[in-house]
Design a protein around this motif. Sequence first.
Motif, mmCIF file in Angstrom:
data_model
loop_
_atom_site.group_PDB
_atom_site.id
_atom_site.type_symbol
_atom_site.label_atom_id
_atom_site.label_comp_id
_atom_site.label_asym_id
_atom_site.label_seq_id
_atom_site.Cartn_x
_atom_site.Cartn_y
_atom_site.Cartn_z
ATOM 1 N N GLN A 27 -53.731 -72.141 -12.485
ATOM 2 C CA GLN A 27 -53.682 -70.874 -11.750
ATOM 3 C C GLN A 27 -54.765 -69.920 -12.251
ATOM 4 O O GLN A 27 -55.435 -69.253 -11.454
ATOM 5 N N GLN A 28 -54.939 -69.850 -13.577
ATOM 6 C CA GLN A 28 -55.988 -69.009 -14.138
ATOM 7 C C GLN A 28 -57.361 -69.471 -13.665
ATOM 8 O O GLN A 28 -58.232 -68.657 -13.362
ATOM 9 N N GLN A 30 -58.098 -70.975 -10.845
ATOM 10 C CA GLN A 30 -58.278 -70.575 -9.451
ATOM 11 C C GLN A 30 -58.582 -69.085 -9.325
ATOM 12 O O GLN A 30 -59.444 -68.681 -8.537
ATOM 13 N N GLN A 31 -57.895 -68.266 -10.123
ATOM 14 C CA GLN A 31 -58.145 -66.827 -10.092
ATOM 15 C C GLN A 31 -59.549 -66.498 -10.576
ATOM 16 O O GLN A 31 -60.237 -65.651 -10.003
ATOM 17 N N LEU A 32 -59.978 -67.180 -11.620
ATOM 18 C CA LEU A 32 -61.310 -66.954 -12.167
ATOM 19 C C LEU A 32 -62.381 -67.406 -11.191
ATOM 20 O O LEU A 32 -63.406 -66.734 -11.032
ATOM 21 N N SER A 33 -62.149 -68.506 -10.514
ATOM 22 C CA SER A 33 -63.096 -68.983 -9.494
ATOM 23 C C SER A 33 -63.240 -67.956 -8.375
ATOM 24 O O SER A 33 -64.352 -67.695 -7.897
ATOM 25 N N ALA A 34 -62.131 -67.375 -7.970
ATOM 26 C CA ALA A 34 -62.165 -66.347 -6.923
ATOM 27 C C ALA A 34 -62.918 -65.106 -7.405
ATOM 28 O O ALA A 34 -63.713 -64.520 -6.648
ATOM 29 N N ALA A 35 -62.701 -64.714 -8.647
ATOM 30 C CA ALA A 35 -63.396 -63.550 -9.207
ATOM 31 C C ALA A 35 -64.898 -63.795 -9.281
ATOM 32 O O ALA A 35 -65.700 -62.892 -9.016
ATOM 33 N N GLN A 96 -67.629 -65.015 -16.979
ATOM 34 C CA GLN A 96 -66.583 -65.714 -16.249
ATOM 35 C C GLN A 96 -66.844 -67.211 -16.182
ATOM 36 O O GLN A 96 -65.914 -68.007 -16.279
#
Length: 121
Positions: A27-28, A30-35, A96
Motif C-alpha cells: 500500500q505504501q 502504491q501511495q508513493l508511486s502516485a505521489a 521518493q
Amino acid sequence: MTTLTFSNAQQQKAFLDLQDRLIEATQQYQQLSAAISINEREKQKGILTIEELGTLPTNARSYQTLGRTFIEQPLSSLKEELSRRVKLCEKEIEKQKNRLQALEKKIKEYDSSLQKLLPQK
C-alpha cells in the motif's frame, strides 16, 4: 479455496504478521508511486509554463494568483518562482524514488520470507 495448515501456532502467527507487513508495504508503494506521478506532473507543468513565459516580451505585464486575486509581478520573478518550484519537485522526486527502491526491497524480502513459511505439500 485452500486452507493453510501450520505445524504450530507460532508459525501461523509469524506467517500472518509477515502477510500484514507485506500488505502494508504494498500500500505504501502504491501511495508513493502516485505521489511521484503528481510531482512529475507538477514539474512538467512548471517547465512548460517557464517556456511559455520565455516567449513573452520582457516588458509584458504578468500576474500571479493569490487566492481569488491577481497581483502584478515582474516576469522575471514569476520565472524564478517557477524555477524554484521545478527544482523542489526534482528533489522531492529523487527522495521518493529512493524510498520506492527501499520499499521494493522490503516487499521482495517479505515475499521470500512468506514463501519459506508456507507449508510444503
